[in-house]
Design an enzyme around this catalytic site. Structure first.
Site, PDB file in Angstrom:
ATOM      1  N   LEU A 113       0.849  -1.181   0.000  1.00 50.40           N
ATOM      2  CA  LEU A 113       0.000   0.000   0.000  1.00 50.40           C
ATOM      3  C   LEU A 113       0.884   1.229   0.000  1.00 50.40           C
ATOM      4  O   LEU A 113       1.999   1.210   0.537  1.00 50.40           O
ATOM      5  CB  LEU A 113      -0.905   0.026   1.253  1.00 50.40           C
ATOM      6  CG  LEU A 113      -1.921  -1.108   1.408  1.00 50.40           C
ATOM      7  CD1 LEU A 113      -2.659  -0.969   2.734  1.00 50.40           C
ATOM      8  CD2 LEU A 113      -2.919  -1.116   0.256  1.00 50.40           C
ATOM      9  N   ASP A 114       0.388   2.302  -0.613  1.00 52.40           N
ATOM     10  CA  ASP A 114       1.117   3.564  -0.551  1.00 52.40           C
ATOM     11  C   ASP A 114       1.313   3.976   0.897  1.00 52.40           C
ATOM     12  O   ASP A 114       0.520   3.628   1.782  1.00 52.40           O
ATOM     13  CB  ASP A 114       0.352   4.661  -1.294  1.00 52.40           C
ATOM     14  CG  ASP A 114       0.326   4.422  -2.787  1.00 52.40           C
ATOM     15  OD1 ASP A 114       1.194   3.682  -3.281  1.00 52.40           O
ATOM     16  OD2 ASP A 114      -0.573   4.970  -3.458  1.00 52.40           O
ATOM     17  N   ARG A 115       2.350   4.749   1.135  1.00 51.14           N
ATOM     18  CA  ARG A 115       2.668   5.141   2.515  1.00 51.14           C
ATOM     19  C   ARG A 115       1.507   5.885   3.171  1.00 51.14           C
ATOM     20  O   ARG A 115       1.229   5.682   4.356  1.00 51.14           O
ATOM     21  CB  ARG A 115       3.915   6.042   2.504  1.00 51.14           C
ATOM     22  CG  ARG A 115       4.425   6.395   3.883  1.00 51.14           C
ATOM     23  CD  ARG A 115       5.725   7.168   3.793  1.00 51.14           C
ATOM     24  NE  ARG A 115       5.546   8.496   3.243  1.00 51.14           N
ATOM     25  CZ  ARG A 115       5.245   9.574   3.968  1.00 51.14           C
ATOM     26  NH1 ARG A 115       5.106   9.466   5.277  1.00 51.14           N
ATOM     27  NH2 ARG A 115       5.104  10.747   3.399  1.00 51.14           N
TER      28      ARG A 115
ATOM     29  N   GLU B 176       8.034   2.655  -3.916  1.00 49.83           N
ATOM     30  CA  GLU B 176       7.601   1.268  -3.826  1.00 49.83           C
ATOM     31  C   GLU B 176       8.766   0.299  -3.809  1.00 49.83           C
ATOM     32  O   GLU B 176       8.560  -0.903  -3.819  1.00 49.83           O
ATOM     33  CB  GLU B 176       6.687   0.930  -5.022  1.00 49.83           C
ATOM     34  CG  GLU B 176       5.427   1.764  -5.070  1.00 49.83           C
ATOM     35  CD  GLU B 176       4.464   1.442  -3.956  1.00 49.83           C
ATOM     36  OE1 GLU B 176       4.808   0.633  -3.094  1.00 49.83           O
ATOM     37  OE2 GLU B 176       3.378   2.009  -3.951  1.00 49.83           O
TER      38      GLU B 176
END
Length: 592
Positions: free
Chosen positions: A303-305, A489
């Site tokens: 997941l994105d930060r 990523e």
């Protein structure tokens, strides 16, 4: 059938025995030990289709290669025709008595003889590899070490530093860390000074000179005393730095499911999944290992930060491979929920605009015909008069896919720190209308966050973005501060400071009277009141004379700034389904 050699085909023509007896009739004098090997048994037996003359260096007998010299007891059997000699030697080879095994060298004084192995014979130690003789003045480079396969992080990594909590934030105490790398192919034949001045320009040359004097630069585990040393293939470099990590939200990681195969957690916003860029201990992988004793986890998806929600880890490689196949075959259903600006259409909306990455360093993407195919389905859940809660079903997994598609539709996420900014223009990127080049867009985003003092929300330093700023070297030359791309990523970069694509050390001009060998220790204990009115106690911290971060006081982001209204609500596969609770900001009656 036994082959009988002719007078001129006698193997004694190739090498005669070394002995005091007279040379047999038809035999030639003995050659030196480097003479060609004797012909093998195939030449003696004369198989069908074989050549009439034996080949030099022939094959091998059942007991080993042919000897280069004959033992004296076999010399008397050699005759002009060679028949007696060949028959005798052939019988010896069949019985295993030939070739004779050389005696073992006597053990060195003070060294015990090897004991018998499982079969009762003495084990012979493998000979040590011979080192190539170096020329005068040539530097020895050890062979590359074999990389250990398996899990990257263990107890030693988790013990590098500790956490502390302050003002609703989780913080990491600064710590020393080694960035390591092998010599790149383009560095071979160049000096360390040339490499630092051309590929690591985020630091002035004075920093590297000071680091070398302090013993923090090591080449093949030996301290670097001269930056003019020329690099060679397989050189191993180690750079010790004083590392600072940005704060993240103090919200704990909730474990949803844990069994023998998987660990499923509810990831808070602002936490990277694994080490990347400036983050290492403030990541989900490290927090689970240090606080929940969940180690040796395999990442299934990311997941994105700034995205919160369901995050899955596999406990074994087999489980990871099985679920990864479902992801590749598009068998994994993902459901997200977000809060966007304006009134989102009530009907189902499908967006299939391609997405192109603008900058891996900052983590910015946009809709572009040259990008990769993407597909996202949106469905409105509620509307409170200002903002809408939308369900998102991504059919592909591109970087920032949901956020970019919502921006393209004219309904960006309410508090998106990238795609809901004025830097995109008056329409904020709606319909893909951006009246700026990629460079101008990135510069505008940086200026907007700099004015708000919110660069930490992006997880980067201001120095990382000044790619065109010039830093004067105290010694001689001036260098351009150029930091490189750090893919948000990318997994586990263990070489950030040694890779020109990942420099996270700030510029650090040094004075000549600075003590570079001994870190300063802050031993004062004092109490301060934070914004929430809570008392906190500052413990002793180490001040590093080479670290610019130790000299800078940065404003912490507020916990509210570290939350983005995008949440991974549900993941469903062929044999599983995991779901988290709906976040508070997604409730129908929620008001900001």
């Amino acid at each position: 059938m036994l082959r009988i050699w002719g007078p001129k085909e006698n193997p004694a023509h190739l090498a005669a025995p070394s002995c005091a007896l007279p040379t047999p009739i038809g035999a030639r004098p003995c050659r030196d030990p480097g003479a060609p090997r004797w012909p093998g048994p195939a030449a003696l037996q004369g198989p069908r289709g074989a050549s009439d003359r034996p080949r030099e260096g022939g094959g091998a007998w059942p007991g080993g290669d042919w000897p280069q010299r004959l033992a004296p007891r076999h010399c008397v059997t050699a005759r002009a025709g060679g028949a007696v000699w060949a028959a005798r030697l052939y019988r010896l080879a069949r019985s295993g008595a030939w070739p004779p095994r050389p005696p073992l060298p006597p053990p060195h004084r003070g060294m015990a003889e090897p004991g018998p192995g499982p079969s009762g014979d003495k084990e012979e130690a493998a000979p040590a590899p011979k080192k190539r003789r170096l020329a005068v003045g040539e530097r020895y480079v050890p062979p590359p070490r074999k990389l250990s396969t398996g899990v990257s992080f263990g107890a030693a990594h988790f013990a590098e530093t500790t956490y502390y909590f302050e003002g609703g934030l989780r913080k990491v105490r600064p710590y020393y860390f080694d960035f390591c790398t092998y010599c790149k192919g383009r560095w071979v034949g160049r000096s360390l000074l040339q490499v630092f001045s051309t590929e690591f320009r985020a630091q002035p040359l004075s920093y590297y000179r000071a680091a070398a004097r302090a013993g923090r630069l090591r080449l093949n585990e030996e301290p670097v005393r001269d930056l003019d040393i020329v690099l060679k293939n397989n050189d191993f470099l180690r750079n010790t730095v004083h590392r600072h990590e940005p704060p993240v939200t103090a919200q704990p990681i909730q474990i949803l499911v844990e069994d023998n195969e998987v660990v499923v957690v509810d990831k808070p916003s602002s936490l990277p999944v694994h080490p990347c860029g400036r983050f290492r201990h403030n990541t989900v992988i490290f927090i689970l290992g240090k606080e929940h004793d969940l180690k040796e986890l395999h990442t299934i998806h990311r997941l994105d930060r700034m995205t919160s929600g369901v995050l899955m880890f596999a406990k074994t490689a087999e489980v990871s491979k099985r679920i990864d196949e479902q992801v590749r075959e598009r068998q994994l259903e993902k459901e997200y929920v977000c809060r966007v600006l304006g009134e989102f259409p009530e009907h189902e909306v499908v967006c299939e605009e391609p997405i192109l990455v603008v900058s891996y360093k900052v983590g910015v993407c946009r809709v572009d015909p040259k990008g990769k195919f993407c597909k996202t389905i949106f469905q409105r859940l509620s509307y409170n008069g200002k903002t809408s809660v939308v369900k998102c079903l991504p059919h592909t997994g591109r970087t920032h896919q949901i956020r970019v598609h919502l921006q393209y539709l004219g309904h960006p996420i309410v508090n998106d720190p990238i795609y809901n900014m004025e830097a995109w223009g008056p329409d904020r990127g709606k319909g893909g209308k951006i009246d700026k080049t990629d460079e101008e867009l990135l510069k505008a985003l940086v200026e907007e966050h700099r004015s708000k003092q919110s660069l930490d929300v992006l997880g980067i330093l201001e120095e990382d973005l000044n790619s065109n700023a010039e830093h004067k070297d105290c010694g001689s030359s001036s260098d351009c501060a150029k930091s490189a791309q750090a893919d948000p990523e990318n997994s586990c970069p263990a070489m950030d400071a040694m890779d020109p694509k990942r420099n996270d050390i700030a510029d650090c001009p040094l004075s000549s009277n600075t003590d570079l060998e001994t870190p300063e220790k802050k031993t004062e204990l004092s109490s301060h009141e934070n914004q929430d009115g809570q008392m906190r106690e500052e413990s002793s911290e180490e001040k590093d004379p080479l670290c610019a971060e130790c000299k800078i006081t940065r404003q912490d982001p507020s916990p509210k700034e570290l939350v983005m209204y995008l949440h991974a609500l549900r993941y469903k596969g062929a044999e599983f389904e995991y779901c988290s609770k709906m976040p508070e900001w997604a409730m129908e009656d929620w008001e900001e």
